[in-house]
Motif scaffolding. Structure first.
Motif, PDB file in Angstrom:
ATOM      1  N   SER A  17      45.494-111.004 -29.825  1.00  0.00           N
ATOM      2  CA  SER A  17      45.237-111.457 -31.186  1.00  0.00           C
ATOM      3  C   SER A  17      44.279-112.639 -31.192  1.00  0.00           C
ATOM      4  O   SER A  17      44.284-113.457 -30.271  1.00  0.00           O
ATOM      5  CB  SER A  17      46.548-111.884 -31.855  1.00  0.00           C
ATOM      6  N   VAL A  19      42.501-115.679 -33.990  1.00  0.00           N
ATOM      7  CA  VAL A  19      42.588-116.363 -35.287  1.00  0.00           C
ATOM      8  C   VAL A  19      41.465-117.385 -35.380  1.00  0.00           C
ATOM      9  O   VAL A  19      41.104-118.011 -34.380  1.00  0.00           O
ATOM     10  CB  VAL A  19      43.962-117.085 -35.438  1.00  0.00           C
ATOM     11  N   SER A 143      42.095-113.275 -39.081  1.00  0.00           N
ATOM     12  CA  SER A 143      42.763-112.865 -37.848  1.00  0.00           C
ATOM     13  C   SER A 143      42.358-111.439 -37.504  1.00  0.00           C
ATOM     14  O   SER A 143      42.144-110.629 -38.397  1.00  0.00           O
ATOM     15  CB  SER A 143      44.284-112.950 -38.030  1.00  0.00           C
ATOM     16  N   GLN A 144      42.234-111.149 -36.214  1.00  0.00           N
ATOM     17  CA  GLN A 144      41.941-109.796 -35.736  1.00  0.00           C
ATOM     18  C   GLN A 144      42.847-109.497 -34.549  1.00  0.00           C
ATOM     19  O   GLN A 144      43.332-110.413 -33.885  1.00  0.00           O
ATOM     20  CB  GLN A 144      40.471-109.665 -35.300  1.00  0.00           C
ATOM     21  N   SER A 148      47.440-109.132 -35.835  1.00  0.00           N
ATOM     22  CA  SER A 148      46.844-109.584 -37.105  1.00  0.00           C
ATOM     23  C   SER A 148      47.694-109.200 -38.321  1.00  0.00           C
ATOM     24  O   SER A 148      47.699-109.913 -39.328  1.00  0.00           O
ATOM     25  CB  SER A 148      45.429-109.036 -37.264  1.00  0.00           C
TER      26      SER A 148
END
Length: 223
Positions: A17, A19, A143-144, A148
């Motif tokens: 993740s 951010v 976020s990815q 996310s």
């Protein structure tokens, strides 16, 4: 005899993740360091954050082989830009270049999901969030990655970005001080690592401000 079919894919998803949070005079970009495939952890100490320019950093999740190819391509393009213009690319220019690079490969995409953060020409924090084929948006936070879906509702609740439909356009940067934003990012990842098996081990935080770039680390769940 039944016909056998090869079930091979050029892509994998290595999880993790990312951010990014933009403030009035800073930008915080963070990612965990776990790299997985399926139920296997390949390494617990892999950085997903790449410095593209002095005031511009990219964090990427997805297929890390494609991410590495994308980072090399952007580094080469940035070097050419520096030779031609005798200066570093701005964060906004790098954001557009990343979009163009991803869109150019749209028929066989880089399987990477990126957040790009840094400081704009006025020294204000900016965050750009992308899909795999180059569609991007300037936001106050994003976020990815695999966590996310857990992280974004938390950020929405805490930061409440103004609607992009409002006129006149509202500033997207978050009202938090730098230390508060770092604490929020730490809380978000501690929370996500409890529920997402692909997020964990260690948190890498990159802070960009007028003084330059600095890194911080925090341990996350190891299981």
């Amino acid at each position: 005899m039944p016909k056998e079919q090869a079930n091979w894919s050029p892509y994998d998803n290595n999880g993790g993740s990312c951010v990014a949070v933009a403030g009035a005079d800073y930008c915080v970009i963070a990612a965990d360091t776990r790299m997985s495939t399926g139920y296997n952890i390949l390494t617990r100490d892999y950085s997903k954050i790449c410095k593209l320019a002095d005031k511009c950093v990219m964090a990427s999740s997805g297929f890390q082989a494609d991410v590495k190819a994308l980072q090399k391509h952007l580094a080469a393009r940035h070097l050419i830009y520096q030779h031609q213009h005798n200066k570093q690319m701005s964060c906004l220019a790098m954001a557009q270049l990343l979009s163009n690079t991803l869109y150019y490969k749209r028929f066989f995409p880089y399987y990477s999901f990126n957040v790009l953060g840094g400081l704009d020409n006025e020294g204000k924090g900016c965050v750009f969030t992308y899909d795999a084929v180059g569609s991007y948006e300037k936001v106050g936070y994003s976020s990815q990655g695999s966590g996310s879906t857990l992280i974004m509702p938390f950020l929405d609740n805490q930061l409440k970005s103004p609607s992009p439909l409002l006129l006149p356009a509202q500033d997207a940067v978050t009202p938090l001080a730098e230390a508060e934003a770092i604490d929020l990012v730490k809380t978000v990842f501690a929370s996500a690592s409890e529920r997402d098996i692909y997020t964990g081990d260690k948190l890498e935080i990159v802070v960009i401000n007028a003084d330059g770039i600095r890194r911080e680390y925090m341990d996350l769940r190891k299981d």
